[in-house]
Write a protein that holds these residues in place. Structure first.
Motif, PDB file in Angstrom:
ATOM      1  N   VAL A 145       0.855  -1.190   0.000  1.00  0.00           N
ATOM      2  CA  VAL A 145       0.000   0.000   0.000  1.00  0.00           C
ATOM      3  C   VAL A 145       0.887   1.233   0.000  1.00  0.00           C
ATOM      4  CG1 VAL A 145      -1.746   1.276   1.292  1.00  0.00           C
ATOM      5  CG2 VAL A 145      -1.832  -1.230   1.203  1.00  0.00           C
ATOM      6  N   ARG A 146       0.628   2.156  -0.906  1.00  0.00           N
ATOM      7  CA  ARG A 146       1.472   3.328  -1.030  1.00  0.00           C
ATOM      8  C   ARG A 146       0.816   4.600  -0.510  1.00  0.00           C
ATOM      9  NH1 ARG A 146       4.986   0.313  -1.024  1.00  0.00           N
ATOM     10  NH2 ARG A 146       6.769   0.184  -2.416  1.00  0.00           N
ATOM     11  N   PHE A 147      -0.498   4.688  -0.533  1.00  0.00           N
ATOM     12  CA  PHE A 147      -1.225   5.827   0.017  1.00  0.00           C
ATOM     13  C   PHE A 147      -2.677   5.424   0.148  1.00  0.00           C
ATOM     14  CE2 PHE A 147      -0.290   6.659  -4.521  1.00  0.00           C
ATOM     15  CZ  PHE A 147      -1.560   6.569  -5.071  1.00  0.00           C
ATOM     16  N   CYS A 148      -3.542   6.367   0.502  1.00  0.00           N
ATOM     17  CA  CYS A 148      -4.930   6.044   0.815  1.00  0.00           C
ATOM     18  C   CYS A 148      -5.871   7.024   0.127  1.00  0.00           C
ATOM     19  CB  CYS A 148      -5.155   6.093   2.327  1.00  0.00           C
ATOM     20  SG  CYS A 148      -3.935   5.135   3.269  1.00  0.00           S
ATOM     21  N   SER A 149      -7.073   6.548  -0.129  1.00  0.00           N
ATOM     22  CA  SER A 149      -8.085   7.388  -0.747  1.00  0.00           C
ATOM     23  C   SER A 149      -9.450   6.912  -0.267  1.00  0.00           C
ATOM     24  CB  SER A 149      -7.970   7.329  -2.272  1.00  0.00           C
ATOM     25  OG  SER A 149      -8.762   8.330  -2.869  1.00  0.00           O
ATOM     26  N   THR A 150     -10.506   7.437  -0.870  1.00  0.00           N
ATOM     27  CA  THR A 150     -11.852   7.025  -0.488  1.00  0.00           C
ATOM     28  C   THR A 150     -12.531   6.334  -1.653  1.00  0.00           C
ATOM     29  OG1 THR A 150     -12.785   9.184  -1.096  1.00  0.00           O
ATOM     30  CG2 THR A 150     -12.086   8.875   1.189  1.00  0.00           C
ATOM     31  N   GLN A 151     -13.467   5.441  -1.312  1.00  0.00           N
ATOM     32  CA  GLN A 151     -14.151   4.638  -2.312  1.00  0.00           C
ATOM     33  C   GLN A 151     -15.543   5.135  -2.632  1.00  0.00           C
ATOM     34  OE1 GLN A 151     -13.551   0.986  -0.007  1.00  0.00           O
ATOM     35  NE2 GLN A 151     -12.284   0.210  -1.693  1.00  0.00           N
ATOM     36  N   SER A 152     -15.973   6.159  -1.956  1.00  0.00           N
ATOM     37  CA  SER A 152     -17.278   6.740  -2.251  1.00  0.00           C
ATOM     38  C   SER A 152     -17.179   8.256  -2.189  1.00  0.00           C
ATOM     39  CB  SER A 152     -18.334   6.241  -1.251  1.00  0.00           C
ATOM     40  OG  SER A 152     -17.971   6.583   0.073  1.00  0.00           O
ATOM     41  N   GLN A 153     -18.022   8.906  -2.942  1.00  0.00           N
ATOM     42  CA  GLN A 153     -17.963  10.362  -3.017  1.00  0.00           C
ATOM     43  C   GLN A 153     -18.675  11.001  -1.829  1.00  0.00           C
ATOM     44  OE1 GLN A 153     -19.349  12.065  -6.710  1.00  0.00           O
ATOM     45  NE2 GLN A 153     -17.973  13.819  -6.439  1.00  0.00           N
ATOM     46  N   SER A 154     -18.070  12.077  -1.363  1.00  0.00           N
ATOM     47  CA  SER A 154     -18.666  12.849  -0.276  1.00  0.00           C
ATOM     48  C   SER A 154     -18.347  14.316  -0.524  1.00  0.00           C
ATOM     49  CB  SER A 154     -18.108  12.396   1.080  1.00  0.00           C
ATOM     50  OG  SER A 154     -16.699  12.568   1.109  1.00  0.00           O
ATOM     51  N   ALA A 155     -18.873  15.185   0.297  1.00  0.00           N
ATOM     52  CA  ALA A 155     -18.617  16.614   0.137  1.00  0.00           C
ATOM     53  C   ALA A 155     -17.108  16.871   0.199  1.00  0.00           C
ATOM     54  CB  ALA A 155     -19.327  17.392   1.235  1.00  0.00           C
ATOM     55  N   GLY A 156     -16.627  17.689  -0.711  1.00  0.00           N
ATOM     56  CA  GLY A 156     -15.220  18.047  -0.712  1.00  0.00           C
ATOM     57  C   GLY A 156     -14.318  17.049  -1.414  1.00  0.00           C
ATOM     58  N   THR A 157     -14.909  16.107  -2.179  1.00  0.00           N
ATOM     59  CA  THR A 157     -14.084  15.165  -2.943  1.00  0.00           C
ATOM     60  C   THR A 157     -14.459  15.230  -4.415  1.00  0.00           C
ATOM     61  OG1 THR A 157     -15.597  13.296  -2.689  1.00  0.00           O
ATOM     62  CG2 THR A 157     -13.918  13.603  -0.974  1.00  0.00           C
ATOM     63  N   THR A 158     -13.570  14.737  -5.257  1.00  0.00           N
ATOM     64  CA  THR A 158     -13.803  14.702  -6.697  1.00  0.00           C
ATOM     65  C   THR A 158     -13.372  13.351  -7.240  1.00  0.00           C
ATOM     66  OG1 THR A 158     -13.418  15.874  -8.788  1.00  0.00           O
ATOM     67  CG2 THR A 158     -11.516  15.610  -7.327  1.00  0.00           C
ATOM     68  N   ALA A 159     -13.960  12.952  -8.344  1.00  0.00           N
ATOM     69  CA  ALA A 159     -13.671  11.647  -8.936  1.00  0.00           C
ATOM     70  C   ALA A 159     -12.284  11.624  -9.580  1.00  0.00           C
ATOM     71  CB  ALA A 159     -14.732  11.293  -9.973  1.00  0.00           C
ATOM     72  N   VAL A 160     -11.568  10.521  -9.393  1.00  0.00           N
ATOM     73  CA  VAL A 160     -10.326  10.240 -10.126  1.00  0.00           C
ATOM     74  C   VAL A 160     -10.675   9.194 -11.176  1.00  0.00           C
ATOM     75  CG1 VAL A 160      -7.965   9.393  -9.986  1.00  0.00           C
ATOM     76  CG2 VAL A 160      -8.916  10.745  -8.116  1.00  0.00           C
ATOM     77  N   HIS A 161     -10.587   9.581 -12.426  1.00  0.00           N
ATOM     78  CA  HIS A 161     -11.034   8.748 -13.534  1.00  0.00           C
ATOM     79  C   HIS A 161      -9.926   7.804 -14.005  1.00  0.00           C
ATOM     80  CE1 HIS A 161     -14.590  11.328 -13.894  1.00  0.00           C
ATOM     81  NE2 HIS A 161     -13.759  12.336 -13.677  1.00  0.00           N
ATOM     82  N   ARG A 162     -10.323   6.621 -14.414  1.00  0.00           N
ATOM     83  CA  ARG A 162      -9.367   5.611 -14.856  1.00  0.00           C
ATOM     84  C   ARG A 162      -9.594   5.263 -16.316  1.00  0.00           C
ATOM     85  NH1 ARG A 162      -8.361  -0.264 -11.878  1.00  0.00           N
ATOM     86  NH2 ARG A 162      -8.354  -1.547 -13.753  1.00  0.00           N
ATOM     87  N   PHE A 163      -8.499   5.274 -17.078  1.00  0.00           N
ATOM     88  CA  PHE A 163      -8.521   4.904 -18.487  1.00  0.00           C
ATOM     89  C   PHE A 163      -7.554   3.752 -18.720  1.00  0.00           C
ATOM     90  CE2 PHE A 163      -9.992   9.227 -18.412  1.00  0.00           C
ATOM     91  CZ  PHE A 163     -10.874   9.345 -19.475  1.00  0.00           C
ATOM     92  N   TRP A 164      -7.818   3.013 -19.781  1.00  0.00           N
ATOM     93  CA  TRP A 164      -6.937   1.921 -20.183  1.00  0.00           C
ATOM     94  C   TRP A 164      -6.678   2.005 -21.689  1.00  0.00           C
ATOM     95  CZ3 TRP A 164      -3.415  -1.510 -20.324  1.00  0.00           C
ATOM     96  CH2 TRP A 164      -3.438  -2.557 -21.235  1.00  0.00           C
ATOM     97  N   SER A 165      -5.420   1.875 -22.101  1.00  0.00           N
ATOM     98  CA  SER A 165      -5.050   1.916 -23.508  1.00  0.00           C
ATOM     99  C   SER A 165      -4.433   0.588 -23.929  1.00  0.00           C
ATOM    100  CB  SER A 165      -4.045   3.040 -23.769  1.00  0.00           C
ATOM    101  OG  SER A 165      -3.532   2.937 -25.097  1.00  0.00           O
ATOM    102  N   PRO A 166      -5.115  -0.197 -24.743  1.00  0.00           N
ATOM    103  CA  PRO A 166      -4.500  -1.417 -25.273  1.00  0.00           C
ATOM    104  C   PRO A 166      -3.267  -1.114 -26.120  1.00  0.00           C
ATOM    105  CG  PRO A 166      -6.882  -1.440 -25.608  1.00  0.00           C
ATOM    106  CD  PRO A 166      -6.517  -0.050 -25.165  1.00  0.00           C
TER     107      PRO A 166
END
Length: 453
Positions: A145-166
């Motif tokens: 584990v390198r750091f921590c984040s949240t798995q659900s959105q709450s006030a004061g958070t924003t989405a981190v989007h994930r992309f994949w490139s074949p």
């Protein structure tokens, strides 16, 4: 940090993250965040945004246009001032650091994997994805584990989007909504996989990155595109920091910008898995050596060193050598291949003769030589064990030539030993090849063995 293909891409395509590509290593698909893996803990109360910090972000074209993200200021500072393969791009989305090995209250662990095969990292919050990679794919090493984040959105958070490139075999994560939308709308190389985590929009600051950036080397060098455009091998080698550094960059996966399939460059690799591109390639200029038994010549960037090798082997007292096969066209190689297969069968025939489009002779950088004496010249098959063969084996590297198909390497090259087959790669690279004790170009450049088509 650790690190280990080959064209310039638009800035949009540069948003490749060092978060490594799952599909390329066994079919990982986007997985919604789930409960953390057993190795980490997470509390249930709301996390404090003031405890979060922004991640430092770097970009490297050499690592296949990849990004590297770190919370560690000393690591980021060291990268900025000492590693010319990386360019600092500022801070990115925010995460929470571990506290005595545990995620802060209300956050969950983000796990990291590293793959030297794909020169990239992969980050995930999904426990099932962690377990699947750890148990089913040996290409990936779990780094914890390198750091921590949240798995659900709450006030004061924003989405981190994930992309994949074949195409690039990388994931990319971004909290920048405009950047994410631009990829979704304008770049078919990227597949959107959903939200990976939620990041706080405010919190503690991080120490700034200071000092002059390390001089850009290799793929990061601003002078490299011009050198590549004119196929200036000497200049390209210089911009990588010398032949040894160039070889190391290729083998370690830090030279995505440097094509190994460009027939104009002396380090081009052609084998049973790597065809000449284009198949119709013909060297722009060919010269037949003064001591030659055939009309097929050698390329202009290699002919001088070959003729010097001929003179020096004769002056050494070992005897003379003559060229018995130099450049061969696609059509000529097709005829040779067809005849050998008809005579010996498919398997044995292809241990002696390459398929058309897979022969180094079409490059004009290969030379089959024979031993000559007072009674004329022998055949290829009588070259082994002669004084000339011994001299060539020990000294050809000094002139930029290597014995391409050595004894004991058939499992890598796919060919029977050919002590007569010399291949030009350039004086500086040949010295690195010799000094490193290499016995095939595949091993030299960190490429997979190619015993079969």
């Amino acid at each position: 940090m650790t690190g280990s293909s080959a064209r310039s891409r638009s800035r949009t395509r540069r948003w490749v993250a060092v978060f490594a590509a799952a599909l390329a290593i066994g079919g990982l698909t986007a997985v919604a965040p789930t409960a953390p893996a057993p190795s980490a803990t997470a509390a249930t109360s709301a996390p404090d945004p003031d405890d979060s910090r922004p991640i430092y972000r770097f970009w490297s074209q050499g690592y296949d246009n990849a990004h590297f993200y770190t919370l560690d200021h000393s690591e980021a500072q060291n990268l900025h001032t000492k590693d010319g393969n990386w360019a600092y791009e500022g801070t990115d989305f925010r995460v929470w650091p571990l506290e005595s090995g545990t995620c802060p209250a209300g956050t969950s662990p983000v796990h990291r994997f590293w793959s030297s095969a794909y020169s990239s990292h992969f980050y995930t919050m999904s426990a099932s994805e962690v377990e699947r990679v750890r148990t089913t794919d040996s290409n990936w090493n779990y780094e914890g584990v390198r750091f921590c984040s949240t798995q659900s959105q709450s006030a004061g958070t924003t989405a981190v989007h994930r992309f994949w490139s074949p195409a690039f075999r990388k994931h990319f994560y971004t909290a920048n909504a405009a950047e994410a939308q631009n990829l979704r709308d304008n770049d078919a190389n990227w597949n959107y996989e959903g939200v990976a985590m939620y990041a706080p929009t405010s919190g503690a600051g991080s120490a700034p990155i200071t000092g002059a950036a390390a001089p850009r080397v290799g793929c990061q060098s601003p002078a490299l595109p011009a050198a590549l455009a004119v196929k200036d091998a000497a200049r390209i080698t210089q911009l990588f920091g010398g032949a040894g550094a160039l070889r190391d960059a290729i083998a370690a996966g830090r030279a995505d910008c440097l094509p190994l399939d460009d027939p104009a460059l002396p380090w081009v690799v052609v084998n049973k898995q790597r065809a000449i591109s284009p198949l119709s390639y013909t060297p722009p200029s060919l010269t037949v050596p003064s001591s030659s038994l055939v009309d097929g010549g050698i390329r202009s960037d290699a002919i001088g060193s070959f003729e010097q090798l001929q003179r020096d082997v004769a002056n050494s007292g070992a005897g003379r050598i003559a060229l018995t096969s130099g450049y061969r066209s696609y059509a000529t190689q097709a005829a040779i291949h067809r005849n050998q297969v008809a005579l010996l069968g498919q398997v044995e025939g292809e241990r002696l003769a390459a398929r058309p489009g897979h022969s180094e002779h079409q490059l004009g950088l290969a030379a089959d030589v024979v031993a000559c004496g007072t009674n004329g010249c022998g055949s290829l098959y009588s070259f082994a064990g002669t004084a000339q063969e011994n001299w060539v084996r020990d000294n050809s590297w000094k002139y930029g030539w290597i014995v391409r198909y050595e004894s004991g390497q058939s499992g890598t090259t796919g060919y029977n030993p050919e002590p007569w087959h010399l291949r030009y790669i350039g004086v500086d690279l040949a010295r690195v090849y010799h000094d490193g004790g290499y016995h095939s170009l595949e091993a030299f450049f960190g490429l997979p063995a190619a015993p079969q088509y």
